[in-house]
Design a protein around this motif. Structure first.
Motif, PDB file in Angstrom:
ATOM      1  N   ARG A 127      33.057  12.514  53.387  1.00 48.09           N
ATOM      2  CA  ARG A 127      32.872  13.359  54.279  1.00 48.09           C
ATOM      3  C   ARG A 127      33.889  13.809  55.452  1.00 48.09           C
ATOM      4  O   ARG A 127      34.156  14.597  55.176  1.00 48.09           O
ATOM      5  N   PHE A 128      34.353  12.724  55.874  1.00 45.06           N
ATOM      6  CA  PHE A 128      35.506  12.938  56.490  1.00 45.06           C
ATOM      7  C   PHE A 128      36.843  13.420  55.629  1.00 45.06           C
ATOM      8  O   PHE A 128      37.625  14.793  55.842  1.00 45.06           O
ATOM      9  N   GLU A 131      36.163  16.693  56.309  1.00 43.84           N
ATOM     10  CA  GLU A 131      36.402  18.159  56.545  1.00 43.84           C
ATOM     11  C   GLU A 131      38.254  18.413  56.654  1.00 43.84           C
ATOM     12  O   GLU A 131      38.275  19.315  57.505  1.00 43.84           O
ATOM     13  N   GLN A 151      44.155  18.777  63.926  1.00 45.07           N
ATOM     14  CA  GLN A 151      42.608  19.207  62.960  1.00 45.07           C
ATOM     15  C   GLN A 151      42.552  17.683  62.569  1.00 45.07           C
ATOM     16  O   GLN A 151      41.195  16.960  62.240  1.00 45.07           O
ATOM     17  N   ALA A 155      39.484  14.916  64.062  1.00 38.93           N
ATOM     18  CA  ALA A 155      38.359  14.494  62.775  1.00 38.93           C
ATOM     19  C   ALA A 155      38.464  12.999  63.003  1.00 38.93           C
ATOM     20  O   ALA A 155      37.442  12.286  63.018  1.00 38.93           O
ATOM     21  N   TYR A 159      35.710  10.313  64.327  1.00 37.84           N
ATOM     22  CA  TYR A 159      35.684   9.538  63.278  1.00 37.84           C
ATOM     23  C   TYR A 159      35.137   7.651  62.911  1.00 37.84           C
ATOM     24  O   TYR A 159      34.734   6.644  63.004  1.00 37.84           O
TER      25      TYR A 159
END
Length: 178
Positions: A127-128, A131, A151, A155, A159
């Motif tokens: 999922r990271f 993203e 970004q 992120a 996380y």
């Protein structure tokens, strides 16, 4: 980021086993600030594992970092230099790189040609990647913009990932562009 187009087949007798076939067009390559990835298993909200195909193009460096996610890589083609905890090692076809949670690691491809590998990790890391990924243009990574770097850092902080400082990277022989 585009999710994979996969055909899922489930046999009611399989106790939840799913077979993901290649019946459909493969998902596109995505750029994760240098390395290119293709999702092989679809991203879900469960805590299973994520299988990705990856290409680390020539001259790409993945700076020093760590995370709570285990990563296992199987090198298919090419030579990748890996820093794991305290030293650099050269890895090639057939080698497995198994990185336990919270071990500091970095990668560099100084071989002059792309390194192809399979990457197995947690769905959380998948999922990271989803993203921060952007579509790869002509199968190549794009130069990182300040906006993409910000970004990525945001992120990574969300996380709970640790990112090495320029000094940390310099101490293992990586000079990061300013």
């Amino acid at each position: 980021m585009t999710l994979p187009k996969c055909a899922r087949k489930a046999d009611p007798r399989s106790k939840g086993m799913t077979i993901i076939t290649n019946d459909l067009e493969p998902s596109p390559l995505n750029d994760v600030l240098g390395p290119l990835i293709r999702f092989t298993t679809p991203l879900t909200q469960d805590e299973g594992y994520c299988l990705l195909q990856s290409v680390v193009p020539a001259n790409v460096v993945v700076p020093l970092h760590s995370h709570a996610d285990r990563e296992t890589m199987y090198i298919l083609e090419g030579q990748l230099e890996c820093f794991l905890d305290t030293s650099w090692q050269s890895c090639g076809p057939g080698d497995v790189i198994d990185i336990p949670p919270n071990v500091r690691h970095a990668f560099r491809n100084a071989s002059g040609r792309g390194v192809k590998m399979l990457l197995i990790t947690t769905m959380e890391m998948g999922r990271f990647f989803g993203e921060i990924a952007t579509p790869a243009i002509a199968g190549q990574p794009s130069p990182p913009t300040p906006q993409r770097l910000q970004q990525f850092v945001s992120a990574a902080q969300r996380y709970g990932y640790w990112l090495g400082s320029p000094k940390d990277n310099e101490s293992i022989g990586l000079a990061l562009a300013a």
